[in-house]
Design a protein around this motif. Structure first.
Motif, PDB file in Angstrom:
ATOM      1  N   VAL A 187       0.479 -11.676  -7.994  1.00 16.55           N
ATOM      2  CA  VAL A 187       0.307 -10.750  -7.080  1.00 16.55           C
ATOM      3  C   VAL A 187       1.636  -9.683  -7.306  1.00 16.55           C
ATOM      4  O   VAL A 187       2.722 -10.349  -7.697  1.00 16.55           O
ATOM      5  CB  VAL A 187       0.304 -11.584  -5.976  1.00 16.55           C
ATOM      6  N   TYR A 188       1.341  -8.512  -6.963  1.00 20.46           N
ATOM      7  CA  TYR A 188       2.333  -7.588  -7.254  1.00 20.46           C
ATOM      8  C   TYR A 188       2.896  -6.956  -6.094  1.00 20.46           C
ATOM      9  O   TYR A 188       2.078  -6.954  -5.015  1.00 20.46           O
ATOM     10  CB  TYR A 188       2.074  -6.509  -8.132  1.00 20.46           C
ATOM     11  N   LEU A 189       4.033  -6.457  -6.010  1.00 18.06           N
ATOM     12  CA  LEU A 189       4.914  -5.696  -4.810  1.00 18.06           C
ATOM     13  C   LEU A 189       5.251  -4.581  -5.456  1.00 18.06           C
ATOM     14  O   LEU A 189       6.298  -4.590  -5.976  1.00 18.06           O
ATOM     15  CB  LEU A 189       5.617  -6.376  -3.995  1.00 18.06           C
ATOM     16  N   GLN A 190       4.594  -3.304  -5.451  1.00 10.13           N
ATOM     17  CA  GLN A 190       5.125  -2.154  -5.904  1.00 10.13           C
ATOM     18  C   GLN A 190       6.011  -1.450  -4.613  1.00 10.13           C
ATOM     19  O   GLN A 190       5.698  -1.368  -3.570  1.00 10.13           O
ATOM     20  CB  GLN A 190       4.083  -1.208  -6.340  1.00 10.13           C
ATOM     21  N   MET A 191       7.331  -1.150  -5.220  1.00 13.58           N
ATOM     22  CA  MET A 191       8.359  -0.932  -3.985  1.00 13.58           C
ATOM     23  C   MET A 191       8.840   0.587  -4.577  1.00 13.58           C
ATOM     24  O   MET A 191       9.410   0.626  -5.591  1.00 13.58           O
ATOM     25  CB  MET A 191       9.338  -1.674  -3.938  1.00 13.58           C
ATOM     26  N   ASN A 192       8.532   1.612  -3.697  1.00 11.43           N
ATOM     27  CA  ASN A 192       8.858   3.146  -4.099  1.00 11.43           C
ATOM     28  C   ASN A 192       9.903   3.548  -3.049  1.00 11.43           C
ATOM     29  O   ASN A 192       9.855   3.185  -1.773  1.00 11.43           O
ATOM     30  CB  ASN A 192       7.766   3.943  -4.255  1.00 11.43           C
ATOM     31  N   VAL A 205      18.889  -1.344  -8.259  1.00 17.87           N
ATOM     32  CA  VAL A 205      18.534   0.097  -8.316  1.00 17.87           C
ATOM     33  C   VAL A 205      19.079   1.206  -7.542  1.00 17.87           C
ATOM     34  O   VAL A 205      19.268   0.689  -6.374  1.00 17.87           O
ATOM     35  CB  VAL A 205      16.748   0.251  -8.102  1.00 17.87           C
ATOM     36  N   GLN A 206      18.958   2.530  -7.695  1.00 21.31           N
ATOM     37  CA  GLN A 206      19.637   3.360  -6.754  1.00 21.31           C
ATOM     38  C   GLN A 206      18.676   3.751  -5.665  1.00 21.31           C
ATOM     39  O   GLN A 206      17.496   3.590  -5.870  1.00 21.31           O
ATOM     40  CB  GLN A 206      20.102   4.620  -7.516  1.00 21.31           C
ATOM     41  N   SER A 207      19.106   4.298  -4.487  1.00 20.87           N
ATOM     42  CA  SER A 207      18.279   4.440  -3.544  1.00 20.87           C
ATOM     43  C   SER A 207      17.436   5.686  -3.808  1.00 20.87           C
ATOM     44  O   SER A 207      17.839   6.650  -4.741  1.00 20.87           O
ATOM     45  CB  SER A 207      19.288   5.207  -2.443  1.00 20.87           C
ATOM     46  N   GLY A 208      15.927   5.473  -3.428  1.00 18.86           N
ATOM     47  CA  GLY A 208      15.003   6.292  -3.913  1.00 18.86           C
ATOM     48  C   GLY A 208      14.146   5.961  -5.148  1.00 18.86           C
ATOM     49  O   GLY A 208      13.195   6.431  -5.436  1.00 18.86           O
ATOM     50  N   GLY A 209      14.953   4.869  -5.839  1.00 19.36           N
ATOM     51  CA  GLY A 209      14.272   4.415  -7.089  1.00 19.36           C
ATOM     52  C   GLY A 209      12.962   3.411  -6.939  1.00 19.36           C
ATOM     53  O   GLY A 209      12.644   3.277  -5.535  1.00 19.36           O
ATOM     54  N   SER A 210      12.607   2.853  -7.828  1.00 17.85           N
ATOM     55  CA  SER A 210      11.314   1.914  -7.525  1.00 17.85           C
ATOM     56  C   SER A 210      11.506   0.616  -8.497  1.00 17.85           C
ATOM     57  O   SER A 210      12.147   0.623  -9.354  1.00 17.85           O
ATOM     58  CB  SER A 210      10.066   2.660  -8.300  1.00 17.85           C
ATOM     59  N   LEU A 211      10.809  -0.313  -7.960  1.00 20.72           N
ATOM     60  CA  LEU A 211      10.805  -1.678  -8.539  1.00 20.72           C
ATOM     61  C   LEU A 211       9.283  -2.332  -8.508  1.00 20.72           C
ATOM     62  O   LEU A 211       8.761  -1.864  -7.337  1.00 20.72           O
ATOM     63  CB  LEU A 211      11.671  -2.742  -7.941  1.00 20.72           C
ATOM     64  N   ARG A 212       9.027  -3.001  -9.152  1.00 19.64           N
ATOM     65  CA  ARG A 212       7.845  -3.838  -8.983  1.00 19.64           C
ATOM     66  C   ARG A 212       8.178  -5.160  -9.183  1.00 19.64           C
ATOM     67  O   ARG A 212       8.318  -5.864 -10.311  1.00 19.64           O
ATOM     68  CB  ARG A 212       6.638  -3.330 -10.047  1.00 19.64           C
ATOM     69  N   LEU A 213       7.941  -6.107  -8.091  1.00 20.10           N
ATOM     70  CA  LEU A 213       7.971  -7.592  -8.112  1.00 20.10           C
ATOM     71  C   LEU A 213       6.665  -8.218  -8.504  1.00 20.10           C
ATOM     72  O   LEU A 213       5.715  -7.679  -8.148  1.00 20.10           O
ATOM     73  CB  LEU A 213       8.401  -7.901  -6.589  1.00 20.10           C
ATOM     74  N   SER A 214       7.111  -9.309  -9.081  1.00 17.97           N
ATOM     75  CA  SER A 214       5.450 -10.018  -9.761  1.00 17.97           C
ATOM     76  C   SER A 214       5.808 -11.447  -8.834  1.00 17.97           C
ATOM     77  O   SER A 214       6.933 -11.859  -8.822  1.00 17.97           O
ATOM     78  CB  SER A 214       5.451 -10.196 -10.949  1.00 17.97           C
ATOM     79  N   CYS A 215       4.751 -12.049  -8.477  1.00 16.16           N
ATOM     80  CA  CYS A 215       4.578 -13.174  -8.086  1.00 16.16           C
ATOM     81  C   CYS A 215       3.414 -14.135  -9.024  1.00 16.16           C
ATOM     82  O   CYS A 215       2.270 -14.160  -8.910  1.00 16.16           O
ATOM     83  CB  CYS A 215       4.312 -13.411  -6.587  1.00 16.16           C
TER      84      CYS A 215
END
Length: 125
Positions: A79-84, A12-22
């Motif tokens: 479990v999620y980790l939303q990364m913005n 992802v580009q700088s400033g973007g977002s991802l959501r990780l799942s576990c």
């Protein structure tokens, strides 16, 4: 077989977002606190965020506070980790880990009973 499986990583580009799942299999996440750790090349693994079994308590490392949000969906055993607002320095392999302690310490990896294999997050500048 007890297993934690991470997903959602990518480029992802700088400033973007991802959501990780576990996602857990072989056991129920309800009784476990869950944490996310990350390890960048050449660096030690560091704790990023943790959530208690009831989701009543969350903790974030200073480096991700106000950008990352941890949450859990116990019925779905995930479990999620939303990364913005991602930064290049967030680039790392992200692992989730489960602890039977009520409030495990993010600085003590020995507090965690089960670990996932990790998912790569790469943030380009």
């Amino acid at each position: 077989q007890v297993q934690l499986v991470e997903s959602g990583g990518g480029l992802v580009q700088s400033g973007g977002s991802l959501r990780l799942s576990c996602a857990a299999s072989g056991f129920t996440l309800d009784d476990y606190a869950i944490a996310w750790f990350r390890q960048a090349p050449g660096k030690e693994r560091e704790g990023v965020s943790c959530i208690s079994s009831t989701a009543g308590t969350t903790y974030y490392a200073d480096s991700v506070k106000d950008r990352f949000t941890i949450s859990r969906d116990n019925p779905k055993n995930v479990v999620y980790l939303q990364m913005n607002s991602l930064k290049p320095e967030d680039t790392a392999v992200y692992h989730c880990a489960a602890s039977s302690m009520v409030v495990p310490n993010l600085r003590s990896q020995n507090d965690y009973d089960y670990w996932g294999q990790g998912t790569q997050v790469t943030v380009s500048s």
